[in-house]
Design a protein around this motif. Sequence first.
Motif, short mmCIF file in Angstrom:
data_model
loop_
_atom_site.label_atom_id
_atom_site.label_comp_id
_atom_site.label_asym_id
_atom_site.label_seq_id
_atom_site.Cartn_x
_atom_site.Cartn_y
_atom_site.Cartn_z
N SER A 1 73.26 58.22 39.24
CA SER A 1 74.68 57.84 39.18
C SER A 1 74.90 56.75 38.12
O SER A 1 74.46 55.61 38.28
CB SER A 1 75.16 57.33 40.54
OG SER A 1 76.44 56.74 40.43
N TYR B 1 80.96 51.65 32.53
CA TYR B 1 80.35 52.98 32.52
C TYR B 1 79.97 53.40 31.10
O TYR B 1 78.85 53.87 30.88
CB TYR B 1 81.31 53.99 33.16
CG TYR B 1 80.81 55.41 33.13
CD1 TYR B 1 80.09 55.94 34.20
CD2 TYR B 1 81.05 56.24 32.03
CE1 TYR B 1 79.63 57.25 34.17
CE2 TYR B 1 80.59 57.54 32.00
CZ TYR B 1 79.88 58.04 33.08
OH TYR B 1 79.42 59.32 33.04
N ALA C 1 69.11 55.17 41.78
CA ALA C 1 70.57 55.30 41.94
C ALA C 1 70.97 56.77 41.98
O ALA C 1 72.15 57.10 41.86
CB ALA C 1 71.29 54.58 40.81
N SER C 2 69.99 57.65 42.14
CA SER C 2 70.22 59.11 42.20
C SER C 2 70.94 59.63 40.96
O SER C 2 71.74 60.56 41.05
CB SER C 2 71.01 59.48 43.46
OG SER C 2 70.28 59.14 44.60
N LYS D 1 77.76 55.48 37.44
CA LYS D 1 78.70 54.51 38.03
C LYS D 1 77.92 53.44 38.80
O LYS D 1 78.23 52.25 38.71
CB LYS D 1 79.69 55.21 38.96
CG LYS D 1 80.76 55.98 38.25
CD LYS D 1 81.74 56.56 39.24
CE LYS D 1 82.80 57.37 38.53
NZ LYS D 1 83.78 57.91 39.47
N GLU D 2 76.93 53.88 39.56
CA GLU D 2 76.11 52.93 40.31
C GLU D 2 75.31 52.03 39.36
O GLU D 2 75.18 50.83 39.58
CB GLU D 2 75.17 53.67 41.27
CG GLU D 2 74.20 52.78 42.01
CD GLU D 2 74.85 51.72 42.89
OE1 GLU D 2 74.19 50.71 43.18
OE2 GLU D 2 76.02 51.90 43.29
N ARG E 1 76.31 54.59 29.69
CA ARG E 1 76.18 55.91 29.07
C ARG E 1 75.54 55.78 27.69
O ARG E 1 74.67 56.57 27.31
CB ARG E 1 77.57 56.57 28.96
CG ARG E 1 77.59 57.94 28.36
CD ARG E 1 77.00 58.93 29.31
NE ARG E 1 75.95 59.64 28.63
CZ ARG E 1 75.25 60.63 29.14
NH1 ARG E 1 75.48 61.03 30.36
NH2 ARG E 1 74.33 61.22 28.47
#
Length: 100
Positions: A30, A42, A27-28, A32-33, A46
């Motif tokens: 991310s 989110y 997801a690079s 959010k992804e 986290r």
Amino acid sequence: MNPSMLPQWLGSLEEEDLSFIRRFLLASGSLKEMARQYGVSYPTVRLRLDRLIQKIQLSEQEAEEPYVHLIKQLAVDDKLSLETARLLIQEYRKDQKEEP
């Protein structure tokens, strides 16, 4: 790569943690992804990332006393509250200083 060449911290992670890392990379990075993929908020992703970071940091503290390491690991795994872990470690270290 030869499995014996893998970092110790990597070997200390559970399969679920490794899956999370893989998905995070794909997801690079991310969050959010990641939240979208897991179907959670989110802050939930986290928190999971923060706990994974703590696990890795704990596994790298080899020189630490086994008792202190165990208490920290229990806190990271949510088997002990952070406040209780701090109190136990504080009392343990106080007792260690008092011993002749």
